[in-house]
Structures are given as structure tokens and as C-alpha cells.
Write a protein that holds these residues in place. Structure first.
Motif, PDB file in Angstrom:
ATOM      1  N   LYS A 121      39.554  47.090  46.779  1.00  0.00           N
ATOM      2  CA  LYS A 121      39.272  47.456  45.394  1.00  0.00           C
ATOM      3  C   LYS A 121      37.818  47.903  45.294  1.00  0.00           C
ATOM      4  O   LYS A 121      36.918  47.253  45.822  1.00  0.00           O
ATOM      5  CB  LYS A 121      39.510  46.261  44.463  1.00  0.00           C
ATOM      6  N   ILE A 122      37.595  49.016  44.634  1.00  0.00           N
ATOM      7  CA  ILE A 122      36.227  49.480  44.408  1.00  0.00           C
ATOM      8  C   ILE A 122      35.600  48.620  43.323  1.00  0.00           C
ATOM      9  O   ILE A 122      36.094  48.568  42.195  1.00  0.00           O
ATOM     10  CB  ILE A 122      36.207  50.963  44.009  1.00  0.00           C
ATOM     11  N   ALA A 123      34.533  47.933  43.666  1.00  0.00           N
ATOM     12  CA  ALA A 123      33.855  47.079  42.684  1.00  0.00           C
ATOM     13  C   ALA A 123      32.948  47.896  41.778  1.00  0.00           C
ATOM     14  O   ALA A 123      32.945  47.720  40.563  1.00  0.00           O
ATOM     15  CB  ALA A 123      33.048  45.993  43.397  1.00  0.00           C
ATOM     16  N   TYR A 141      27.480  33.522  45.662  1.00  0.00           N
ATOM     17  CA  TYR A 141      28.117  32.910  44.500  1.00  0.00           C
ATOM     18  C   TYR A 141      27.082  32.145  43.689  1.00  0.00           C
ATOM     19  O   TYR A 141      26.060  31.691  44.194  1.00  0.00           O
ATOM     20  CB  TYR A 141      29.272  32.005  44.900  1.00  0.00           C
ATOM     21  N   GLY A 142      27.388  32.017  42.382  1.00  0.00           N
ATOM     22  CA  GLY A 142      26.480  31.351  41.464  1.00  0.00           C
ATOM     23  C   GLY A 142      26.802  29.890  41.274  1.00  0.00           C
ATOM     24  O   GLY A 142      26.735  29.092  42.208  1.00  0.00           O
ATOM     25  N   ALA A 143      27.216  29.515  40.043  1.00  0.00           N
ATOM     26  CA  ALA A 143      27.442  28.105  39.727  1.00  0.00           C
ATOM     27  C   ALA A 143      28.593  27.509  40.524  1.00  0.00           C
ATOM     28  O   ALA A 143      28.552  26.343  40.916  1.00  0.00           O
ATOM     29  CB  ALA A 143      27.705  27.957  38.227  1.00  0.00           C
ATOM     30  N   THR A 144      29.630  28.295  40.788  1.00  0.00           N
ATOM     31  CA  THR A 144      30.773  27.831  41.572  1.00  0.00           C
ATOM     32  C   THR A 144      31.077  28.864  42.655  1.00  0.00           C
ATOM     33  O   THR A 144      30.574  30.002  42.612  1.00  0.00           O
ATOM     34  CB  THR A 144      32.023  27.637  40.700  1.00  0.00           C
ATOM     35  N   LYS A 145      31.923  28.506  43.607  1.00  0.00           N
ATOM     36  CA  LYS A 145      32.258  29.425  44.694  1.00  0.00           C
ATOM     37  C   LYS A 145      33.145  30.572  44.237  1.00  0.00           C
ATOM     38  O   LYS A 145      33.356  31.536  44.977  1.00  0.00           O
ATOM     39  CB  LYS A 145      32.915  28.662  45.839  1.00  0.00           C
ATOM     40  N   ASP A 146      33.684  30.476  43.013  1.00  0.00           N
ATOM     41  CA  ASP A 146      34.464  31.575  42.455  1.00  0.00           C
ATOM     42  C   ASP A 146      33.613  32.506  41.595  1.00  0.00           C
ATOM     43  O   ASP A 146      34.096  33.537  41.134  1.00  0.00           O
ATOM     44  CB  ASP A 146      35.628  31.033  41.618  1.00  0.00           C
ATOM     45  N   ASP A 147      32.361  32.128  41.373  1.00  0.00           N
ATOM     46  CA  ASP A 147      31.446  32.913  40.552  1.00  0.00           C
ATOM     47  C   ASP A 147      30.702  33.903  41.448  1.00  0.00           C
ATOM     48  O   ASP A 147      29.530  33.729  41.776  1.00  0.00           O
ATOM     49  CB  ASP A 147      30.463  31.970  39.843  1.00  0.00           C
ATOM     50  N   LEU A 148      31.422  34.957  41.856  1.00  0.00           N
ATOM     51  CA  LEU A 148      30.888  35.888  42.852  1.00  0.00           C
ATOM     52  C   LEU A 148      29.969  36.921  42.211  1.00  0.00           C
ATOM     53  O   LEU A 148      30.297  37.493  41.167  1.00  0.00           O
ATOM     54  CB  LEU A 148      32.037  36.587  43.580  1.00  0.00           C
ATOM     55  N   LYS A 149      28.849  37.174  42.887  1.00  0.00           N
ATOM     56  CA  LYS A 149      27.857  38.106  42.360  1.00  0.00           C
ATOM     57  C   LYS A 149      27.349  39.024  43.468  1.00  0.00           C
ATOM     58  O   LYS A 149      27.243  38.613  44.623  1.00  0.00           O
ATOM     59  CB  LYS A 149      26.681  37.349  41.735  1.00  0.00           C
ATOM     60  N   ILE A 150      27.044  40.257  43.085  1.00  0.00           N
ATOM     61  CA  ILE A 150      26.428  41.225  43.991  1.00  0.00           C
ATOM     62  C   ILE A 150      24.994  41.444  43.522  1.00  0.00           C
ATOM     63  O   ILE A 150      24.758  41.786  42.363  1.00  0.00           O
ATOM     64  CB  ILE A 150      27.195  42.561  43.996  1.00  0.00           C
ATOM     65  N   PHE A 164      25.323  42.240  39.705  1.00  0.00           N
ATOM     66  CA  PHE A 164      26.650  42.640  39.246  1.00  0.00           C
ATOM     67  C   PHE A 164      27.556  41.414  39.279  1.00  0.00           C
ATOM     68  O   PHE A 164      27.731  40.789  40.326  1.00  0.00           O
ATOM     69  CB  PHE A 164      27.216  43.735  40.145  1.00  0.00           C
ATOM     70  N   ASP A 165      28.121  41.057  38.112  1.00  0.00           N
ATOM     71  CA  ASP A 165      29.001  39.906  37.997  1.00  0.00           C
ATOM     72  C   ASP A 165      30.447  40.374  38.168  1.00  0.00           C
ATOM     73  O   ASP A 165      30.941  41.183  37.375  1.00  0.00           O
ATOM     74  CB  ASP A 165      28.810  39.242  36.626  1.00  0.00           C
ATOM     75  N   LEU A 166      31.138  39.863  39.188  1.00  0.00           N
ATOM     76  CA  LEU A 166      32.497  40.325  39.456  1.00  0.00           C
ATOM     77  C   LEU A 166      33.500  39.809  38.434  1.00  0.00           C
ATOM     78  O   LEU A 166      34.584  40.375  38.285  1.00  0.00           O
ATOM     79  CB  LEU A 166      32.916  39.904  40.861  1.00  0.00           C
ATOM     80  N   ARG A 167      33.164  38.737  37.726  1.00  0.00           N
ATOM     81  CA  ARG A 167      34.090  38.242  36.699  1.00  0.00           C
ATOM     82  C   ARG A 167      34.110  39.154  35.484  1.00  0.00           C
ATOM     83  O   ARG A 167      35.149  39.354  34.854  1.00  0.00           O
ATOM     84  CB  ARG A 167      33.701  36.821  36.291  1.00  0.00           C
ATOM     85  N   THR A 168      32.952  39.719  35.137  1.00  0.00           N
ATOM     86  CA  THR A 168      32.863  40.597  33.967  1.00  0.00           C
ATOM     87  C   THR A 168      32.802  42.071  34.353  1.00  0.00           C
ATOM     88  O   THR A 168      32.853  42.940  33.477  1.00  0.00           O
ATOM     89  CB  THR A 168      31.618  40.250  33.147  1.00  0.00           C
ATOM     90  N   SER A 169      32.703  42.354  35.671  1.00  0.00           N
ATOM     91  CA  SER A 169      32.586  43.725  36.177  1.00  0.00           C
ATOM     92  C   SER A 169      31.466  44.485  35.475  1.00  0.00           C
ATOM     93  O   SER A 169      31.640  45.624  35.022  1.00  0.00           O
ATOM     94  CB  SER A 169      33.917  44.479  36.010  1.00  0.00           C
ATOM     95  N   SER A 170      30.303  43.851  35.393  1.00  0.00           N
ATOM     96  CA  SER A 170      29.171  44.482  34.707  1.00  0.00           C
ATOM     97  C   SER A 170      27.858  44.056  35.356  1.00  0.00           C
ATOM     98  O   SER A 170      27.759  42.966  35.931  1.00  0.00           O
ATOM     99  CB  SER A 170      29.168  44.110  33.222  1.00  0.00           C
TER     100      SER A 170
END
Length: 350
Positions: A121-123, A141-150, A164-170
Motif C-alpha cells: 500500500k502506498i502510504a 512507533y509512538g505510545a503503543t506498538k500499533d501507533d506507527l509513525k514515519i 506522518f501518522d499512519l492512523r490518520t494518514s496525515s
């Protein structure tokens, strides 16, 4: 097989190689459910080293250097070989982040890729910086291991920094700036326990720059005492052994030292080894480590005048094995014109 209990079927499937296992998802909905089940994947971990400089991508089994797997249906399939450079930003939760820079369209794609399922998937897509220096990235990752960030750094008068926050795609609303009193030597940071690390160059010496992804706090890591941080040698290589940050640096022409960082940024030299180039039928060579695996195995690229070899050195027993010749035919492009560490840098994938 219709009357086989699910727990028995689970145990059978857990012992199969990846390639046929993925094909067997088509047998039935139940098989697809079992094979896709998270517990099955966790019950069969396997350490592979992903090489970004082959086309298509190739993975080496870290425990069996003679076993290599081509990864079909990768994000590289639709890219123009002659215009695109690829490097691996990092891997988290079984997902690999690739950066594909296309110099014809002057764009950079960050792509999330699962080598097992071949899903991608293109992020985000971005234009290249106006200056010659490319972006510097990190994947953590940030606060949790599912909180992925670029994390992205762009060189202007200072380093422009955003996330870039992958949860909000922004991207973060307001970028930050850090004083430019160093230069990044890695295009991608090494992620260890919620912290990203990069090798930097200040004046005539290398250093280590750290970013706590959760707190978004920067710090400088003091290098080991007596560590050969000298810009006349190749860039030291960061990795992780046993969950601790480690670094391998070159001393002389064929010797390497491996340092492990314990608590409170204290360092300990754990290994020192030399290469016997005569054994490898190579007398003058350019030698660089390109990956350090969590179990202490180091993948090293040795470039001679007429050939390129990959060697896996095992720090546990001071031995090394030559990797089988990489596939090189009409279907696989070995992009050895890119010999810098940033594009040879490989990652361990579980």
C-alpha cells in the motif's frame, strides 16, 4: 482432509514452507482462515534478510545462507528500473517500509509492504527536495506498538522535521526545525525499543543521533570510548542484538569491532573479527557490513574488482559462510551501480 480437526491441521500447516502455505489459502475458506490466523504466523517465526538492491526483491534465510527466496508481486514491479532507487526504511509488526525515489518524475513513494502476503500500500507520495540531499526517514512507533509513525527530515538552512501518522494518514500540522550542526550519514534510522538512531558526522568524527518517537525528544548518544569514529573509514553500521542497540565499525582494512549499548548509554565491546580475503579469493576489496541481525549474525558485502560476494558472519562462534551467488539473469537486476551503504543497507525481517 475435510475430517481433520482444526488443531491438527494448524500443526501441519505450521510446519510448511511459506511459498506453498500461501497457495493453500485457496483450498477453502477454513484453510484461508487458519493460514491467515495471527497465532499461526506467530508460531512459525523465521528470520530473513531482505535485500533492496535486487530487482525483484530477494530475501536470504539468516540461518541457512544457501536458501534464498525471490519475493514476487513486490512494489517494484510497476517501477522503471533505470529511474528508480530503492532503500529500506525499516520494519515493524511484519510490515516493511520501502522508499522508492524516481528521478524521472522527481517523486518519492513510501510504500508499506508485507513480504509474506505480497500485499502493499502506498502510504504517501511526495516531491523530491529541491536540493541534492534526499530525505532522511525513520519508521517507528509512538505510545503503543500499533501507533506507527514515519519521521522525515529535509535539509534546508536547518533540518526541517515532520511526522506522518499512519492512523490518520496525515503529516503533523506544524513542522519543527533542528539546528544543522551535523550531517546525516544514514538515509534511514535504526529503530530499537521506541527510539530511532542515525549515524551523523560532525566536523571530522561520527556520532549517533537519537529520537524518542513517543516523546519526540532528540538526544545525542556518546560513542564508545576508544571507538574509531573517523570519517576516513566507512560509515559505522547500526543494528540491534538481543534488543539492544549495537554498532559495527571498521578498523583497518579487514577488521571489525562490534559494540553493544547497555543501560544509560554505556558501551561494551562484544566482538572483534578479521576477514581472510585469501580464503574468499579476493585480495583487494571494499568491505561493508550491511545488516546486523538480532541473533548476532552480520551480513557483509565484499566487492572485489571483478565480483561481489555476500558473507554472513556469526558472532556466537566466530565463523562465516559465503552466501550462494545471487540470482542474476534477465528477470533479476543487480543494481550494484549503487554501492553506497544507504542503498545496500538491508534489514532483518521476521
Amino acid at each position: 482432509m475435510e475430517n481433520v480437526a482444526d488443531d491438527v491441521l494448524h500443526n501441519i500447516l505450521a510446519r510448511l514452507p511459506i511459498k506453498p502455505l500461501l497457495r493453500y489459502r485457496c483450498v477453502s475458506k477454513n484453510w484461508n482462515h487458519i493460514i491467515s490466523y495471527r497465532c499461526l504466523i506467530k508460531s512459525r517465526p523465521r528470520q530473513m534478510i531482505l535485500l533492496p538492491f535486487t530487482w525483484p526483491l530477494v530475501a536470504i534465510d539468516a540461518n541457512e545462507p544457501h536458501h534464498m527466496v525471490r519475493l514476487p508481486h513486490s512494489p517494484l514491479d510497476d517501477e522503471a528500473k533505470e529511474w528508480t532507487q530503492v532503500f529500506v526504511v525499516g520494519t515493524l509488526n511484519g510490515i516493511v517500509l520501502l522508499a522508492l525515489t524516481n528521478y524521472k518524475s522527481l517523486s518519492c513513494k513510501l510504500i508499506l509492504y508485507n513480504p509474506v502476503t505480497c500485499a502493499s500500500k502506498i502510504a504517501v507520495v511526495m516531491s523530491l527536495p529541491l536540493r541534492s540531499r534526499p530525505y532522511v526517514f525513520g519508521f517507528g512507533y509512538g505510545a503503543t506498538k500499533d501507533d506507527l509513525k514515519i519521521v522525515r527530515f529535509e535539509l534546508c538552512d536547518q533540518y526541517r522535521f515532520d511526522v506522518f501518522d499512519l492512523r490518520t494518514s496525515s503529516w503533523s500540522v506544524k513542522p519543527r526545525y533542528i539546528v544543522r550542526n551535523f550531517s546525516f550519514q544514514d538515509d534511514a534510522g535504526m529503530h530499537v525499543n521506541g527510539v530511532l538512531y542515525w549515524v551523523t558526522l560532525r566536523a571530522s568524527y561520527f556520532g549517533i543521533f537519537a529520537l524518542n518517537v513517543r516523546k519526540m525528544v532528540f538526544s545525542d548518544i556518546k560513542p564508545p570510548d576508544g571507538f574509531g569514529f573517523d570519517k576516513r573509514i566507512e560509515v559505522p553500521v547500526l543494528g540491534s542484538i538481543g534488543g539492544c542497540l549495537c554498532v559495527a565499525n571498521k578498523v583497518g582494512s579487514t577488521r571489525f569491532d562490534v559494540w553493544l549499548m547497555k543501560e544509560e548509554c554505556s558501551w561494551m565491546k562484544t566482538h572483534s573479527f578479521n576477514f581472510d580475503l585469501e580464503r574468499l579469493d579476493c585480495f583487494q576489496a571494499f568491505i561493508i557490513p550491511i545488516c546486523i541481525s538480532g541473533n548476532g549474525k552480520i551480513l557483509i558485502m565484499i566487492r572485489c574488482s571483478s565480483s561481489t560476494q555476500l558473507v554472513i558472519y556469526d558472532t556466537s562462534n566466530d565463523s562465516y559462510n559465503t552466501v550462494n551467488a545471487l540470482p542474476y539473469d534477465d528477470d533479476v537486476n543487480m543494481n550494484y551501480k549503487i554501492v553506497g551503504f544507504n542503498y545496500a543497507r538491508s534489514i532483518e525481517y521476521t
